[in-house]
Design a protein around this motif. Structure first.
Motif, PDB file in Angstrom:
ATOM      1  N   UNK A  26     -10.064   6.950   6.230  1.00 59.20           N
ATOM      2  CA  UNK A  26      -8.858   6.253   5.768  1.00 59.20           C
ATOM      3  C   UNK A  26      -8.986   5.842   4.302  1.00 59.20           C
ATOM      4  N   UNK A  27      -7.860   5.853   3.623  1.00 57.32           N
ATOM      5  CA  UNK A  27      -7.842   5.442   2.218  1.00 57.32           C
ATOM      6  C   UNK A  27      -8.062   3.938   2.130  1.00 57.32           C
ATOM      7  N   UNK A  28      -8.761   3.507   1.097  1.00 54.62           N
ATOM      8  CA  UNK A  28      -8.932   2.077   0.881  1.00 54.62           C
ATOM      9  C   UNK A  28      -7.718   1.555   0.123  1.00 54.62           C
ATOM     10  N   UNK A  29      -7.509   0.263   0.214  1.00 52.15           N
ATOM     11  CA  UNK A  29      -6.386  -0.366  -0.465  1.00 52.15           C
ATOM     12  C   UNK A  29      -6.924  -1.082  -1.701  1.00 52.15           C
ATOM     13  N   UNK A  30      -6.347  -0.773  -2.852  1.00 51.02           N
ATOM     14  CA  UNK A  30      -6.750  -1.417  -4.097  1.00 51.02           C
ATOM     15  C   UNK A  30      -5.502  -1.842  -4.863  1.00 51.02           C
ATOM     16  N   UNK A  31      -5.676  -2.876  -5.639  1.00 49.94           N
ATOM     17  CA  UNK A  31      -4.614  -3.356  -6.511  1.00 49.94           C
ATOM     18  C   UNK A  31      -5.220  -4.295  -7.529  1.00 49.94           C
ATOM     19  N   UNK A  32      -4.588  -4.391  -8.679  1.00 53.20           N
ATOM     20  CA  UNK A  32      -5.116  -5.318  -9.672  1.00 53.20           C
ATOM     21  C   UNK A  32      -4.022  -5.758 -10.624  1.00 53.20           C
ATOM     22  N   UNK A  33      -4.284  -6.910 -11.213  1.00 53.89           N
ATOM     23  CA  UNK A  33      -3.449  -7.449 -12.273  1.00 53.89           C
ATOM     24  C   UNK A  33      -4.384  -7.794 -13.422  1.00 53.89           C
ATOM     25  N   UNK A  34      -3.870  -8.473 -14.426  1.00 54.05           N
ATOM     26  CA  UNK A  34      -4.740  -8.873 -15.535  1.00 54.05           C
ATOM     27  C   UNK A  34      -5.793  -9.886 -15.096  1.00 54.05           C
ATOM     28  N   UNK A  35      -5.489 -10.647 -14.041  1.00 53.24           N
ATOM     29  CA  UNK A  35      -6.369 -11.734 -13.630  1.00 53.24           C
ATOM     30  C   UNK A  35      -7.117 -11.495 -12.322  1.00 53.24           C
ATOM     31  N   UNK A  36      -6.598 -10.645 -11.449  1.00 54.72           N
ATOM     32  CA  UNK A  36      -7.162 -10.462 -10.106  1.00 54.72           C
ATOM     33  C   UNK A  36      -7.353  -8.991  -9.775  1.00 54.72           C
ATOM     34  N   UNK A  37      -8.346  -8.713  -8.929  1.00 55.25           N
ATOM     35  CA  UNK A  37      -8.554  -7.373  -8.379  1.00 55.25           C
ATOM     36  C   UNK A  37      -8.676  -7.524  -6.866  1.00 55.25           C
ATOM     37  N   UNK A  38      -7.995  -6.653  -6.122  1.00 52.91           N
ATOM     38  CA  UNK A  38      -7.970  -6.716  -4.661  1.00 52.91           C
ATOM     39  C   UNK A  38      -8.464  -5.390  -4.106  1.00 52.91           C
ATOM     40  N   UNK A  56     -12.213  -5.494   5.861  1.00 53.07           N
ATOM     41  CA  UNK A  56     -12.339  -6.765   5.158  1.00 53.07           C
ATOM     42  C   UNK A  56     -11.932  -6.554   3.711  1.00 53.07           C
ATOM     43  N   UNK A  57     -11.568  -7.649   3.084  1.00 56.10           N
ATOM     44  CA  UNK A  57     -11.121  -7.553   1.707  1.00 56.10           C
ATOM     45  C   UNK A  57     -11.805  -8.542   0.795  1.00 56.10           C
ATOM     46  N   UNK A  58     -11.733  -8.231  -0.469  1.00 57.13           N
ATOM     47  CA  UNK A  58     -12.239  -9.121  -1.509  1.00 57.13           C
ATOM     48  C   UNK A  58     -11.169  -9.242  -2.574  1.00 57.13           C
ATOM     49  N   UNK A  59     -10.801 -10.476  -2.864  1.00 55.92           N
ATOM     50  CA  UNK A  59      -9.868 -10.784  -3.936  1.00 55.92           C
ATOM     51  C   UNK A  59     -10.713 -11.424  -5.028  1.00 55.92           C
ATOM     52  N   UNK A 133       1.718 -10.817  -9.253  1.00 57.53           N
ATOM     53  CA  UNK A 133       2.203  -9.909  -8.217  1.00 57.53           C
ATOM     54  C   UNK A 133       1.437  -8.604  -8.351  1.00 57.53           C
ATOM     55  N   UNK A 134       0.817  -8.187  -7.255  1.00 60.15           N
ATOM     56  CA  UNK A 134      -0.046  -7.007  -7.248  1.00 60.15           C
ATOM     57  C   UNK A 134       0.509  -6.008  -6.245  1.00 60.15           C
ATOM     58  N   UNK A 135       0.747  -4.788  -6.705  1.00 64.57           N
ATOM     59  CA  UNK A 135       1.170  -3.723  -5.792  1.00 64.57           C
ATOM     60  C   UNK A 135      -0.067  -2.945  -5.351  1.00 64.57           C
ATOM     61  N   UNK A 136      -0.115  -2.600  -4.070  1.00 62.40           N
ATOM     62  CA  UNK A 136      -1.261  -1.888  -3.522  1.00 62.40           C
ATOM     63  C   UNK A 136      -1.125  -0.386  -3.699  1.00 62.40           C
ATOM     64  N   UNK A 137      -2.267   0.250  -3.908  1.00 53.41           N
ATOM     65  CA  UNK A 137      -2.370   1.711  -3.889  1.00 53.41           C
ATOM     66  C   UNK A 137      -3.365   2.075  -2.798  1.00 53.41           C
ATOM     67  N   UNK A 138      -3.113   3.162  -2.128  1.00 55.24           N
ATOM     68  CA  UNK A 138      -4.066   3.663  -1.145  1.00 55.24           C
ATOM     69  C   UNK A 138      -4.817   4.818  -1.805  1.00 55.24           C
ATOM     70  N   UNK A 139      -6.128   4.659  -1.920  1.00 56.10           N
ATOM     71  CA  UNK A 139      -6.941   5.649  -2.637  1.00 56.10           C
ATOM     72  C   UNK A 139      -7.931   6.318  -1.700  1.00 56.10           C
TER      73      UNK A 139
END
Length: 148
Positions: A26-38, A56-59, A133-139
């Motif tokens: 399965x693809x992992x879910x990633x997203x980031x902004x200038x201040x946060x990475x998910x 599990x996730x890490x913000x 606001x962070x939009x998710x990508x599946x990679x």
């Protein structure tokens, strides 16, 4: 010389097989902004888990200096923000937030579905309230780390 050739062929077969295996995961879910990475991805379950491979996730706070205070973490589901993370989990000290990383073992425990599109993090630093606001990508990944 023939022995080296067979070893090389064997190694190539293993590597190509591992790439195909990794792409089938399965693809992992990633997203980031200038201040946060998910990042959300599966992990090997333990004796206390009800799933063999729970997610599990890490913000992660992306800055070196300063520690923010997380006010809320909301998921973007079907175009609406819904608060799905326990408010106590985002508190420093008694929650899952250490000032830099918020561990989230519950939000996608059974794996994510396609309705979840992103995340909104409301946080405060130096008495100023911010919203990211962070939009998710599946990679897909070329080389998956073994879970065993």
């Amino acid at each position: 010389m023939k022995k080296r050739y067979y070893v090389l062929i064997f190694c190539m077969i293993i590597m190509v097989s591992w790439v195909f295996f990794s792409l089938s995961q399965p693809a992992i879910i990633v997203g980031k902004s200038d201040d946060w990475k998910v990042v959300y991805k599966p992990r090997k379950g333990g004796v206390t888990d009800s799933e063999e491979y729970p997610w599990e996730g890490k913000i992660t706070w992306r800055h070196i200096m300063g520690e923010p205070k997380i006010l809320s973490v909301d998921l973007l589901i079907d175009g609406k923000y819904i608060n799905d993370l326990d408010a106590d989990a985002a508190k420093k000290g008694n929650g899952n937030f250490d000032g830099k990383v918020l561990d989230d073992p519950e939000t996608f425990y059974n794996g994510p579905d396609k309705t979840i599109q992103g995340m909104r993090i409301v946080w405060e630093k130096n008495d100023i309230k911010h919203t990211d606001k962070i939009l998710f990508e599946r990679k897909k990944r070329l080389f998956v780390k073994p879970l065993f």
